[in-house]
Design a protein around this motif. Sequence first.
Motif, PDB file in Angstrom:
ATOM      1  N   UNK A  53      -6.503   2.984  13.673  1.00 46.58           N
ATOM      2  CA  UNK A  53      -7.129   3.089  12.347  1.00 46.58           C
ATOM      3  C   UNK A  53      -6.993   4.500  11.800  1.00 46.58           C
TER       4      UNK A  53
ATOM      5  N   UNK B 185      -5.127   5.269   8.308  1.00 50.86           N
ATOM      6  CA  UNK B 185      -5.845   5.923   7.216  1.00 50.86           C
ATOM      7  C   UNK B 185      -5.107   7.174   6.767  1.00 50.86           C
TER       8      UNK B 185
ATOM      9  N   UNK C 229     -10.140  -0.555   6.186  1.00 49.62           N
ATOM     10  CA  UNK C 229     -10.123   0.191   7.449  1.00 49.62           C
ATOM     11  C   UNK C 229     -11.365   1.062   7.608  1.00 49.62           C
ATOM     12  N   UNK C 230     -11.929   1.535   6.513  1.00 45.48           N
ATOM     13  CA  UNK C 230     -13.152   2.334   6.641  1.00 45.48           C
ATOM     14  C   UNK C 230     -14.298   1.450   7.128  1.00 45.48           C
TER      15      UNK C 230
ATOM     16  N   UNK D 141      -3.588  -7.608   3.916  1.00 45.85           N
ATOM     17  CA  UNK D 141      -2.402  -8.299   3.441  1.00 45.85           C
ATOM     18  C   UNK D 141      -2.696  -9.131   2.199  1.00 45.85           C
ATOM     19  N   UNK D 142      -3.971  -9.421   1.972  1.00 42.82           N
ATOM     20  CA  UNK D 142      -4.317 -10.172   0.755  1.00 42.82           C
ATOM     21  C   UNK D 142      -4.789  -9.261  -0.373  1.00 42.82           C
TER      22      UNK D 142
ATOM     23  N   UNK E 167       0.820  -1.227   0.000  1.00 39.65           N
ATOM     24  CA  UNK E 167       0.000   0.000   0.000  1.00 39.65           C
ATOM     25  C   UNK E 167       0.851   1.273   0.000  1.00 39.65           C
TER      26      UNK E 167
ATOM     27  N   UNK F 274      -4.476  -5.635  -0.288  1.00 37.13           N
ATOM     28  CA  UNK F 274      -3.715  -4.385  -0.296  1.00 37.13           C
ATOM     29  C   UNK F 274      -4.612  -3.154  -0.317  1.00 37.13           C
TER      30      UNK F 274
ATOM     31  N   UNK G 103      -9.644  -5.503  14.183  1.00 36.91           N
ATOM     32  CA  UNK G 103      -8.481  -4.894  13.528  1.00 36.91           C
ATOM     33  C   UNK G 103      -7.523  -5.961  13.000  1.00 36.91           C
TER      34      UNK G 103
ATOM     35  N   UNK H  66      -6.057  -0.761   1.739  1.00 42.61           N
ATOM     36  CA  UNK H  66      -6.044  -0.217   3.088  1.00 42.61           C
ATOM     37  C   UNK H  66      -7.319   0.550   3.406  1.00 42.61           C
ATOM     38  N   UNK H  67      -7.663   1.479   2.504  1.00 43.98           N
ATOM     39  CA  UNK H  67      -8.795   2.366   2.791  1.00 43.98           C
ATOM     40  C   UNK H  67     -10.090   1.631   2.949  1.00 43.98           C
TER      41      UNK H  67
ATOM     42  N   UNK I 196      -6.316  -6.251   9.162  1.00 46.15           N
ATOM     43  CA  UNK I 196      -4.932  -6.265   8.678  1.00 46.15           C
ATOM     44  C   UNK I 196      -4.678  -7.494   7.816  1.00 46.15           C
ATOM     45  N   UNK I 197      -5.331  -8.590   8.166  1.00 45.73           N
ATOM     46  CA  UNK I 197      -5.159  -9.806   7.377  1.00 45.73           C
ATOM     47  C   UNK I 197      -5.774  -9.652   5.989  1.00 45.73           C
TER      48      UNK I 197
ATOM     49  N   UNK J  22     -13.508   5.721  16.826  1.00 45.74           N
ATOM     50  CA  UNK J  22     -12.746   4.781  16.005  1.00 45.74           C
ATOM     51  C   UNK J  22     -11.371   4.609  16.647  1.00 45.74           C
TER      52      UNK J  22
ATOM     53  N   UNK K 217       2.999 -12.250   8.304  1.00 46.58           N
ATOM     54  CA  UNK K 217       1.750 -11.930   7.624  1.00 46.58           C
ATOM     55  C   UNK K 217       2.030 -11.550   6.177  1.00 46.58           C
ATOM     56  N   UNK K 218       1.076 -11.907   5.302  1.00 47.84           N
ATOM     57  CA  UNK K 218       1.144 -11.464   3.916  1.00 47.84           C
ATOM     58  C   UNK K 218       2.375 -11.978   3.182  1.00 47.84           C
TER      59      UNK K 218
ATOM     60  N   UNK L 127     -13.931  -1.314   8.867  1.00 44.53           N
ATOM     61  CA  UNK L 127     -13.623  -1.649  10.258  1.00 44.53           C
ATOM     62  C   UNK L 127     -13.970  -0.480  11.175  1.00 44.53           C
ATOM     63  N   UNK L 128     -13.614   0.736  10.749  1.00 40.46           N
ATOM     64  CA  UNK L 128     -13.915   1.923  11.537  1.00 40.46           C
ATOM     65  C   UNK L 128     -15.413   2.076  11.755  1.00 40.46           C
TER      66      UNK L 128
END
Lengths: 282, 229, 234
Positions: free
Chosen positions: C70, C74, B196-197, B187-188, A78, B190, B179, B192-193, B183-184, C66, A162-163, B199-200
């Motif tokens: 995170x 972000x 995490x959004x 990792x598969x 990322x 990629x 969380x 992020x946004x 993250x897992x 949150x 991980x990954x 999850x948030x």
Amino acid sequence: MKKTLTALAAGLALFAVTGTAQAQTKIRIATEGAYLPWNGQDASGKLIGFEIDLAAELCKRMGATCEVIAQDWDGIIPGLQSRKYDVIMAGMSITDERKQVISFAGPYATEPTSFAAMKGSPLLGLNLPTTAVDMATITPDEQKLIDQTAASVKGKTVGVQVSTIQQNMVEQLMPGVEVRTYDKVDNLGLDLVSGRIDALVADGSAINGLIAASDQNKDITKFGPAFSRGLLGEGVGAGVRKADTELQAKLDKAIKDATADGTMGKLSTQWFGYDISIKSGS
Amino acid sequence: MNLSIMWDAVPKLLAGVPVTLQLVSLALLFGFVLAAVIALMRLSGSRIASSFAATYVFVFRGTPLLVQIFLIYYGLGQFPEVRSSIFWVILREPYWCGILALTLNTAAYSSEMIRGGIQSVPPGQIEAARACGYSRFLVFRRIVAPIAMRQALPAYGNEVILMVKASSLASTITLLEITGIARRIISQTFAVFEVFIVAGAIYLVINFLITRLIRYAEWRLTPYLRRPA
Amino acid sequence: MLELLAWGDTGWGDELVRGTLMTLAVALCSFALGQVFGGLGATAKLNGGIVTRAIAEVYTTVVRGVPELLVIYLLFFGSSNAVMGIASLFGYTGYIEVNAFTIGVLSVGLISGAYSTEVIRGAIQAVPFGQIEAGRAVGMRRGQIFFRILLPQTLRYALPGLGNVWQLTLKDTALISVTALAELMRSAQIAAGVTRNPFLFYVLAAVLYLVLTSLSTYAFDRAEKHANRGVRRA
């Protein structure tokens, strides 16, 4: 009150200065800094390792100025995509999944994957054959070896970073294993030594790196076949953004040249104790 | 933004909700008991007990939870003596290490709230109860505890929400709560946004529900403040 | 053990001290930024229109609801894109780097600001309205009322709450170790990894954090005493 305001203004000024635009003049290369002998850090916090020396070598050949920076493994792709740096050199294998999101120059090295457990573990007592298994072209004999390995770790707790390709391998080929994922290989080693996990799976050289790292780690022992290729990828390469075709081509050429004239083999022997560079024709 | 990745992530992340809730509720439960003990030590009048309690609170409130988690998980696991002791049954498991770290942490904060609540009880009320012939225990059960609880509830509500957020740090010791799963997935994929959004948003919903629950409890505990219907 | 902590290239003593200073720098800048966000947020909540009030409400609810981790992730992966997006509106299309320090300050500042908003709002509301009316009655201008009546008293009421926010901010900086900024937590993690001695280095990190928090508790106590010097005690 005035003092508070002055302090506030000073803080903001500092903030603004550090946030200013910086023109892109050099190639920034990200590495993990926790994966010796590939890449690591010394006691002065400086990045060291095979890939740090290799990066310097490749940049010299490309006539570019480079900067190597540390980035945690789980955010390394990322981070490349969000342009925090331009190249990844962090022991990253070239796999189909990764090729969907980034492209690679190289490979510049290859190293098989192994299991390891602590001395005295029943897993070592099984005396699994240590033959090399080429996962790209699995023969019936090799399939038997894979099954045998899978059966021996079934029901055990196995740690991976991980990954990684190792996480993929265990999750896809070895059902019934409790997989624990770690951010860093160091922590993987700590938990194998402490007995929280029964075995770990990693790149053979990274396991060597762990064993060499400290006294507590000297009882870490590899076991079972040495797996390579197939779902473990086509060797370790330098990751770049898909759009950066020019950089990819330049890096690729530099890697090929360095491999052909033996520089790669020399650097490899210096850090790994043996040659992990890509032999022509293989 | 890739909506299909977000959509796929929803059920996977929801699967982590039970683990998060377990971590939080067990830590709050154990933490509350420990906090009550520490608060009583603090108020006991014994110099040793009170300074021990004060030190405990000072150390656990003065250091980041992340340091505490790493210290408990990797730090203690380093010693063969610990590994051969009876505590290893608990310390061996990342799940219990997470709960232990969260428990010790929340106990430090909660004990101060309990202490504040107990101290807020007007002495006149206690005197009145004593005058009516209440035993010490009965004074505590009928006068001190209810008033202190009512007084400490809003602050405790904040603590519950802080704990929900803090539980995300358990992902750093291989636990697969919300969380950790996020993250897992990253990792598969990629992505992020996207991940995490989602999850948030899940954390926001959990915290919103908790806020409502606490408000309701506050309302129930203050009938005297309500306007007669 | 002592050689592990040696100063210079062989030990980790200097890394840890530098990390502590970095932690302090990030915390100070984040807290300052947090006060700006907090001031704006509180003003928006108390005097804003529907839209500004809603924005402030969403800001405090989301950031406080949150996990900090995170928020940091972000911003870490999104800030460059966001800055470049804004820059492209002005016609600049090159790459803009937002360094780890700025990202750390920005994310922890954002968190710090959300908590400060509530503290400052409460403090402003604690100033008796009669005093503001009195100010108007003697012909003070708005600015005068703000600087002479509102601000000094708000500061006094807000100090204990802001002390708590500062402690929170200081401890939240540990989480930006995920951005590879060499602050205290990061330095301790690297040292723990390289030396395989996590216990020693995490204990040291804890002690150094305790030094920072206890020094700042002392500073805030002094500040409170100073702010309350004119207040009569019962």
